[in-house]
Design a protein around this motif. Sequence first.
Motif, PDB file in Angstrom:
ATOM      1  N   VAL A  82       0.884  -1.170   0.000  1.00 13.40           N
ATOM      2  CA  VAL A  82       0.000   0.000   0.000  1.00 13.40           C
ATOM      3  C   VAL A  82       0.915   1.211   0.000  1.00 13.40           C
ATOM      4  CG1 VAL A  82      -1.799   1.269   1.201  1.00 13.40           C
ATOM      5  CG2 VAL A  82      -1.801  -1.217   1.264  1.00 13.40           C
ATOM      6  N   VAL A 103      -1.911  -1.758  -3.781  1.00 12.72           N
ATOM      7  CA  VAL A 103      -3.003  -0.798  -3.636  1.00 12.72           C
ATOM      8  C   VAL A 103      -2.389   0.589  -3.489  1.00 12.72           C
ATOM      9  CG1 VAL A 103      -4.936  -0.028  -2.213  1.00 12.72           C
ATOM     10  CG2 VAL A 103      -4.518  -2.486  -2.530  1.00 12.72           C
ATOM     11  N   LYS A 105      -2.165   4.427  -2.304  1.00 12.06           N
ATOM     12  CA  LYS A 105      -2.666   5.140  -1.141  1.00 12.06           C
ATOM     13  C   LYS A 105      -3.747   6.157  -1.519  1.00 12.06           C
ATOM     14  CE  LYS A 105       0.936   4.757   2.356  1.00 12.06           C
ATOM     15  NZ  LYS A 105       1.925   5.451   3.207  1.00 12.06           N
ATOM     16  N   LEU A 112      -8.815  -1.232  -0.360  1.00 13.68           N
ATOM     17  CA  LEU A 112      -7.872  -2.013   0.443  1.00 13.68           C
ATOM     18  C   LEU A 112      -8.543  -3.252   1.012  1.00 13.68           C
ATOM     19  CD1 LEU A 112      -5.189  -2.499   1.847  1.00 13.68           C
ATOM     20  CD2 LEU A 112      -5.913  -0.946   3.663  1.00 13.68           C
TER      21      LEU A 112
END
Length: 210
Positions: A82, A103, A105, A112
């Motif tokens: 992430v 993923v 941010k 997520l």
Amino acid sequence: MTAILIVEDHALVREAMVQGLGRLGAGVRCIEAGSADEALACLDAEGSVDLAVVDLMLPEMSGFSLLAILGKRFPDMPAIVVSAMDDEASVRRAMKAGASGFVSKSSSGDTLLQAVREVLDGGVPTPPRFAPAAPTPRRARPLAEQYGLTTAQARVLELLANGSTNREIADSLGLSEGTVKVHMTAIFRALGVVNRAQALVAIARSGTRL
């Protein structure tokens, strides 16, 4: 109980992730680490963690380096990156380093959550613009034949591609989990990967039938 390790050096972001992942249900426990060293210490202390959520920009050791270490020391534990570094080069580098998903941010908390669910189910989520193209079978030889896999390994590979766990593969083929792990090791070596997530990516990118 599902244990998720969150490796993020910004406390506010880390706390937000903990709260968001709490929506997965009461059976989820989050373990927090602010650095790669702290994350490795947590893993050594815990003994078993189901998933790691890793930021790329960590103090002292980058997330890329941490992913490489996790792949060698904890090959059965998937890791989701992430990160705000969501350019194509960073995504592909993270996946090559062993990430099971990526993923940005800038994504929503729901994104997520979906990625975590997908990885825990054996999937490989990436930002849509970087997702591997759907296989387009041509006149290529089957993947198992290309890599010189045995018939037994080819059967394991097919079930792996369908998202089956080692236990499910063992039950389907009437094998022990130990035997399945031996086949998995041979398959990973043949494909030039180090874990299940990388194998799935390699299969998707091959564009050939199994």
